[in-house]
Write a protein that holds these residues in place. Structure first.
Motif, PDB file in Angstrom:
ATOM      1  N   PRO A  96      -8.678   7.605   9.183  1.00  0.00           N
ATOM      2  CA  PRO A  96      -9.391   6.323   9.104  1.00  0.00           C
ATOM      3  C   PRO A  96     -10.084   6.133   7.758  1.00  0.00           C
ATOM      4  O   PRO A  96     -10.672   7.065   7.200  1.00  0.00           O
ATOM      5  N   VAL A  97     -10.007   4.905   7.244  1.00  0.00           N
ATOM      6  CA  VAL A  97     -10.698   4.530   6.010  1.00  0.00           C
ATOM      7  C   VAL A  97     -12.081   4.000   6.371  1.00  0.00           C
ATOM      8  O   VAL A  97     -12.219   3.118   7.216  1.00  0.00           O
ATOM      9  N   ILE A  98     -13.118   4.535   5.722  1.00  0.00           N
ATOM     10  CA  ILE A  98     -14.476   4.058   6.001  1.00  0.00           C
ATOM     11  C   ILE A  98     -15.054   3.217   4.862  1.00  0.00           C
ATOM     12  O   ILE A  98     -16.112   2.599   5.014  1.00  0.00           O
ATOM     13  N   GLY A  99     -14.363   3.188   3.710  1.00  0.00           N
ATOM     14  CA  GLY A  99     -14.862   2.405   2.600  1.00  0.00           C
ATOM     15  C   GLY A  99     -13.808   2.207   1.528  1.00  0.00           C
ATOM     16  O   GLY A  99     -12.874   3.000   1.411  1.00  0.00           O
ATOM     17  N   TRP A 100     -13.974   1.127   0.766  1.00  0.00           N
ATOM     18  CA  TRP A 100     -13.017   0.783  -0.282  1.00  0.00           C
ATOM     19  C   TRP A 100     -13.716   0.715  -1.639  1.00  0.00           C
ATOM     20  O   TRP A 100     -14.845   0.237  -1.736  1.00  0.00           O
ATOM     21  N   GLU A 101     -13.022   1.179  -2.671  1.00  0.00           N
ATOM     22  CA  GLU A 101     -13.551   1.067  -4.014  1.00  0.00           C
ATOM     23  C   GLU A 101     -12.415   0.808  -4.994  1.00  0.00           C
ATOM     24  O   GLU A 101     -11.253   1.126  -4.724  1.00  0.00           O
TER      25      GLU A 101
ATOM     26  N   ARG B 189       0.816  -1.218   0.000  1.00  0.00           N
ATOM     27  CA  ARG B 189       0.000   0.000   0.000  1.00  0.00           C
ATOM     28  C   ARG B 189       0.848   1.265   0.000  1.00  0.00           C
ATOM     29  O   ARG B 189       1.973   1.294   0.501  1.00  0.00           O
ATOM     30  N   LEU B 190       0.262   2.296  -0.579  1.00  0.00           N
ATOM     31  CA  LEU B 190       0.808   3.640  -0.545  1.00  0.00           C
ATOM     32  C   LEU B 190      -0.036   4.430   0.446  1.00  0.00           C
ATOM     33  O   LEU B 190      -1.266   4.517   0.300  1.00  0.00           O
ATOM     34  N   CYS B 191       0.620   4.982   1.452  1.00  0.00           N
ATOM     35  CA  CYS B 191      -0.101   5.668   2.538  1.00  0.00           C
ATOM     36  C   CYS B 191      -0.142   7.165   2.250  1.00  0.00           C
ATOM     37  O   CYS B 191       0.860   7.869   2.388  1.00  0.00           O
ATOM     38  N   ILE B 192      -1.317   7.630   1.854  1.00  0.00           N
ATOM     39  CA  ILE B 192      -1.486   9.047   1.542  1.00  0.00           C
ATOM     40  C   ILE B 192      -1.722   9.850   2.818  1.00  0.00           C
ATOM     41  O   ILE B 192      -1.260  10.975   2.959  1.00  0.00           O
ATOM     42  N   SER B 193      -2.470   9.267   3.756  1.00  0.00           N
ATOM     43  CA  SER B 193      -2.673   9.893   5.066  1.00  0.00           C
ATOM     44  C   SER B 193      -2.983   8.795   6.071  1.00  0.00           C
ATOM     45  O   SER B 193      -3.216   7.640   5.709  1.00  0.00           O
TER      46      SER B 193
ATOM     47  N   GLY C 148     -14.318  11.506   1.780  1.00  0.00           N
ATOM     48  CA  GLY C 148     -14.073  11.086   0.414  1.00  0.00           C
ATOM     49  C   GLY C 148     -12.637  11.187  -0.043  1.00  0.00           C
ATOM     50  O   GLY C 148     -12.318  10.815  -1.179  1.00  0.00           O
ATOM     51  N   GLU C 149     -11.750  11.700   0.798  1.00  0.00           N
ATOM     52  CA  GLU C 149     -10.345  11.787   0.421  1.00  0.00           C
ATOM     53  C   GLU C 149      -9.722  10.391   0.395  1.00  0.00           C
ATOM     54  O   GLU C 149     -10.115   9.503   1.148  1.00  0.00           O
ATOM     55  N   VAL C 150      -8.734  10.199  -0.472  1.00  0.00           N
ATOM     56  CA  VAL C 150      -8.036   8.924  -0.547  1.00  0.00           C
ATOM     57  C   VAL C 150      -6.947   8.887   0.526  1.00  0.00           C
ATOM     58  O   VAL C 150      -6.043   9.728   0.525  1.00  0.00           O
ATOM     59  N   ALA C 151      -7.050   7.917   1.425  1.00  0.00           N
ATOM     60  CA  ALA C 151      -6.057   7.767   2.485  1.00  0.00           C
ATOM     61  C   ALA C 151      -5.063   6.656   2.184  1.00  0.00           C
ATOM     62  O   ALA C 151      -3.893   6.739   2.571  1.00  0.00           O
ATOM     63  N   LYS C 152      -5.509   5.598   1.489  1.00  0.00           N
ATOM     64  CA  LYS C 152      -4.648   4.461   1.173  1.00  0.00           C
ATOM     65  C   LYS C 152      -4.920   3.998  -0.255  1.00  0.00           C
ATOM     66  O   LYS C 152      -6.061   4.032  -0.730  1.00  0.00           O
ATOM     67  N   ILE C 153      -3.859   3.542  -0.925  1.00  0.00           N
ATOM     68  CA  ILE C 153      -3.976   2.918  -2.242  1.00  0.00           C
ATOM     69  C   ILE C 153      -3.299   1.561  -2.132  1.00  0.00           C
ATOM     70  O   ILE C 153      -2.113   1.478  -1.786  1.00  0.00           O
TER      71      ILE C 153
END
Length: 241
Positions: A127-132, A120-124, A225-230
């Motif tokens: 907490p992540v609340i959902g994955w898409e 994973r790439l950690c953008i922030s 809605g911000e991306v925290a993890k990829i």
């Protein structure tokens, strides 16, 4: 306002569980193939390196595929990289690998069964609340068929995170061949069989990692809605499982 994603891209229950469990030390992910008595357990989350993405545009793809070899040698255009449609703030980000262990025996020899479950790439750290699923710039969500998963493919079982603005320079070491054979590349070797390429003229990086046959790119979204993890996973369940 709380983020609400597109249901066509949302991770199903099994995929969402895996994406969370893979980065939870001690989590149980299943059992060893052909041995239901031996568990596969997350043993470590390793920070491999950090990488620079000054353009805010991210490629998640294989650095090369076999079809590129002959075309590259002939001076013909190779396939375009799979740049994500989503944009991230320009910056320096951690690259982390989730490691699992599932010991097994093969022809009387014992192995520790250490594998990469996900990268994973950690953008922030929010907490992540959902994955898409992460769409590429060429993907059209309105054209997705039910159950279709946009992804990248890899003949060599590798993938990478790379700054899209410097892609040509960053991917060049992986695209140098002689008589169809890769020339030993001058890259920085990192833990976990990873490699890094730097472009100092643009202050941009590429980090290569293990990715079995490629895979779906997953975006972990925060409540805004911000991306925290990829995340790219190895051998994980599908999005609609």
């Amino acid at each position: 306002m709380k983020w609400v994603g597109d249901a066509r891209l949302a991770a199903g229950p099994e995929a969402a569980w895996y994406l969370e469990a893979a980065f939870t030390p001690g989590a149980y992910l299943g059992t060893v193939y052909d041995d239901p008595t031996t568990p596969i357990v997350v043993t470590e989350i390793e920070e491999v390196t950090t990488m620079r993405i000054p353009s805010g545009r991210l490629v998640v793809d294989a650095p090369f595929v076999d079809d590129d070899v002959s075309r590259y040698e002939q001076g013909l255009p190779t396939r375009p990289s799979r740049e994500l449609a989503v944009r991230i703030p320009p910056g320096v980000y951690r690259v982390e690998i989730a490691w699992t262990a599932g010991p097994y025996e093969f022809f009387g020899e014992h192995f520790d069964g250490v594998e990469c479950a996900a990268t994973r790439l950690c953008i922030s750290d929010d907490p992540v609340i959902g994955w898409e699923m992460g769409l590429g710039v060429e993907d059209d969500v309105d054209r997705l068929q039910p159950g279709e998963e946009p992804r990248f493919y890899s003949d060599a079982n590798i993938g990478c995170f790379a700054d899209a603005g410097a892609w040509t320079t960053l991917s060049a070491p992986f695209r140098t061949f002689k008589d169809g054979i890769p020339v030993p590349r001058e890259t920085e070797r990192l833990p976990g069989w990873c490699e890094r390429v730097r472009d100092e003229s643009q202050l941009a990086d590429l980090v290569m990692f293990t990715a079995e046959s490629g895979g779906v790119v997953w975006l972990g979204r925060t409540k805004t809605g911000e991306v925290a993890k990829i995340v790219v996973t190895s051998g994980m369940p599908g999005s609609k499982a």
